[in-house]
Design an enzyme around this catalytic site. Structure first.
Site, PDB file in Angstrom:
ATOM      1  N   ASP A  12       0.799  -1.149  -0.014  1.00 21.99           N
ATOM      2  CA  ASP A  12      -0.129   0.017   0.004  1.00 21.99           C
ATOM      3  C   ASP A  12       0.832   1.335   0.024  1.00 21.99           C
ATOM      4  O   ASP A  12       0.281   2.492  -0.076  1.00 21.99           O
ATOM      5  CB  ASP A  12      -0.892  -0.025   1.051  1.00 21.99           C
ATOM      6  CG  ASP A  12      -0.459  -0.072   2.651  1.00 21.99           C
ATOM      7  OD1 ASP A  12       0.914  -0.285   2.663  1.00 21.99           O
ATOM      8  OD2 ASP A  12      -1.248   0.120   3.449  1.00 21.99           O
ATOM      9  N   SER A  13       2.178   0.979   0.195  1.00 23.00           N
ATOM     10  CA  SER A  13       3.256   2.033  -0.311  1.00 23.00           C
ATOM     11  C   SER A  13       3.017   2.840  -1.676  1.00 23.00           C
ATOM     12  O   SER A  13       3.266   3.877  -1.853  1.00 23.00           O
ATOM     13  CB  SER A  13       4.625   1.570  -0.048  1.00 23.00           C
ATOM     14  OG  SER A  13       4.924   0.492  -0.994  1.00 23.00           O
TER      15      SER A  13
ATOM     16  N   ASP B 121      -1.059  -6.234  -0.423  1.00 22.61           N
ATOM     17  CA  ASP B 121      -1.264  -5.468   1.135  1.00 22.61           C
ATOM     18  C   ASP B 121      -2.796  -5.159   1.263  1.00 22.61           C
ATOM     19  O   ASP B 121      -3.293  -4.444   0.441  1.00 22.61           O
ATOM     20  CB  ASP B 121      -0.366  -3.928   1.047  1.00 22.61           C
ATOM     21  CG  ASP B 121       0.509  -3.999   2.246  1.00 22.61           C
ATOM     22  OD1 ASP B 121       0.488  -4.731   3.086  1.00 22.61           O
ATOM     23  OD2 ASP B 121       1.498  -2.945   2.002  1.00 22.61           O
TER      24      ASP B 121
ATOM     25  N   LYS C 229      -0.963  -9.437   2.759  1.00 21.11           N
ATOM     26  CA  LYS C 229      -0.419  -8.875   4.209  1.00 21.11           C
ATOM     27  C   LYS C 229      -1.102  -7.865   4.793  1.00 21.11           C
ATOM     28  O   LYS C 229      -1.966  -7.357   4.321  1.00 21.11           O
ATOM     29  CB  LYS C 229       0.827  -8.104   3.513  1.00 21.11           C
ATOM     30  CG  LYS C 229       1.870  -7.580   4.646  1.00 21.11           C
ATOM     31  CD  LYS C 229       3.264  -7.209   4.216  1.00 21.11           C
ATOM     32  CE  LYS C 229       3.218  -5.801   3.702  1.00 21.11           C
ATOM     33  NZ  LYS C 229       3.034  -4.704   4.680  1.00 21.11           N
TER      34      LYS C 229
ATOM     35  N   GLU D  91       9.462  -4.312  10.060  1.00 21.50           N
ATOM     36  CA  GLU D  91       9.668  -3.221   9.551  1.00 21.50           C
ATOM     37  C   GLU D  91      10.244  -1.962  10.885  1.00 21.50           C
ATOM     38  O   GLU D  91       9.689  -1.962  11.801  1.00 21.50           O
ATOM     39  CB  GLU D  91       8.747  -2.524   8.929  1.00 21.50           C
ATOM     40  CG  GLU D  91       9.138  -1.000   8.279  1.00 21.50           C
ATOM     41  CD  GLU D  91       8.127  -0.501   7.525  1.00 21.50           C
ATOM     42  OE1 GLU D  91       7.110  -1.031   7.078  1.00 21.50           O
ATOM     43  OE2 GLU D  91       8.189   0.658   6.804  1.00 21.50           O
TER      44      GLU D  91
HETATM   45  O1  KIV Z   1       3.608  -0.977   1.530  1.00 25.28           O
HETATM   46  C1  KIV Z   1       4.802  -1.535   1.622  1.00 25.28           C
HETATM   47  O2  KIV Z   1       5.466  -1.321   0.736  1.00 25.28           O
HETATM   48  C2  KIV Z   1       5.202  -2.237   2.664  1.00 25.28           C
HETATM   49  C3  KIV Z   1       6.747  -2.626   2.773  1.00 25.28           C
HETATM   50  C4  KIV Z   1       7.396  -1.436   3.216  1.00 25.28           C
HETATM   51  C5  KIV Z   1       7.031  -3.841   3.504  1.00 25.28           C
HETATM   52  O3  KIV Z   1       4.522  -2.708   3.609  1.00 25.28           O
END
Ligand code: KIV
Length: 269
Positions: free
Chosen positions: A50-51, A89, A118, A187
């Site tokens: 979700d980044s 995510d 995730k 993290e």
């Molecule tokens: O959203 C994301 O990219 C993540 C990574 C930083 C692990 O959760």
């Protein structure tokens, strides 16, 4: 040291679990088909993080990413990296209780070819993770600094600085493992604590800003390839000077347009 390179199409949950203490897992984020295709051969897993809300949509945090966006980008990634182990995510607010979580994860499974989802959270999310796993959803956990908690925690804070927090993180990891997760992202955790977490559980830990002693590493592609210019977190290594490569190429294009060297005779019909 020899580099172990797997056929990305043959990675599955069993192989990921077997990696623990055998070889380090390489994970990268991707949000689109083009990059997923370029990255797939060297990645054990591709995370549609979700980044994307920050690095793709330019927002300040991940909280406004929607399930529809995650599904759209997961489909793009699965198309570009056919057969790869892709993790979606689950965005903020889509897994606040067991029923909601299951309904939304089933939607992800039915509308994409994601191999797993995730979920951020430790002991607080163990019951939800257990419910998902007992309904045939493969879950990757995410503990430590959890970006979806940024507003409730009042910022992004490195975890594991006190004995109390170290103990909480180990309890979180054990709870997530017991709930049935196949791996856990760790993290923003002090490296000695991340090592202890990795030793305390039997499933692989995938670190980001958590030192070298986790069972694998994950990086956000726009960070690692130097496209994100605003700042470089301490834990990021730039494997490419992406921003400058693009800017210089774009400038060259403008020059060529203005001096009429583009298009050439060979480039016209
Ligand atoms: O959203 C994301 O990219 C993540 C990574 C930083 C692990 O959760």
């Amino acid at each position: 040291m020899s580099i172990i390179k797997h056929d990305f199409k043959k990675i599955n949950i069993t192989k990921i679990k077997e990696a623990k203490n055998n070889y380090k897992l390489t994970v990268v984020t991707a949000y689109d088909a083009l990059f997923a295709n370029l990255l797939k051969n060297s990645a054990d897993m591709i995370l549609v993080g979700d980044s994307l809300n920050m690095s793709f949509a330019g927002k300040n945090d991940t909280l406004s990413a929607s399930l529809e966006q995650m599904i759209y980008h997961t489909n793009a990634v699965c198309t570009g990296a056919k057969g790869a182990f892709v993790i979606t995510d689950m965005p903020f607010g889509t897994y606040s209780n067991k029923d909601e979580a299951l309904k939304n994860c089933v939607k992800v499974y039915q509308e994409t070819e994601a191999s797993a989802v995730k979920i951020e959270g430790g002991e607080d999310k163990a019951e939800i993770i257990k419910h998902l796993c007992s309904n045939s959803i493969a879950v990757m956990g995410h503990i430590g600094l959890m970006p979806q908690y940024v507003r409730s925690e009042g910022g992004y804070k490195v975890r594991g600085k006190t004995k109390e927090d170290e103990e909480q993180l180990i309890r979180d990891a054990i709870a997530v493992e017991k709930a049935g997760a196949f791996a856990i992202v760790v993290e923003g955790v002090m490296s000695d604590v991340a090592k202890k977490i990795s030793e305390a559980i039997n499933i692989p830990t995938i670190g980001i800003g958590a030192g070298a002693d986790t069972d694998g590493q994950v990086l956000v592609w726009s960070d690692m390839f130097g496209f994100f210019e605003e700042f470089k977190p301490k834990f990021v290594r730039h494997y490419l000077d992406g921003a400058n490569l693009i800017k210089n190429a774009m400038e060259k294009y403008r020059e060529d347009v203005q001096n009429k060297s583009f298009p050439s005779k060979e480039e016209e019909y």
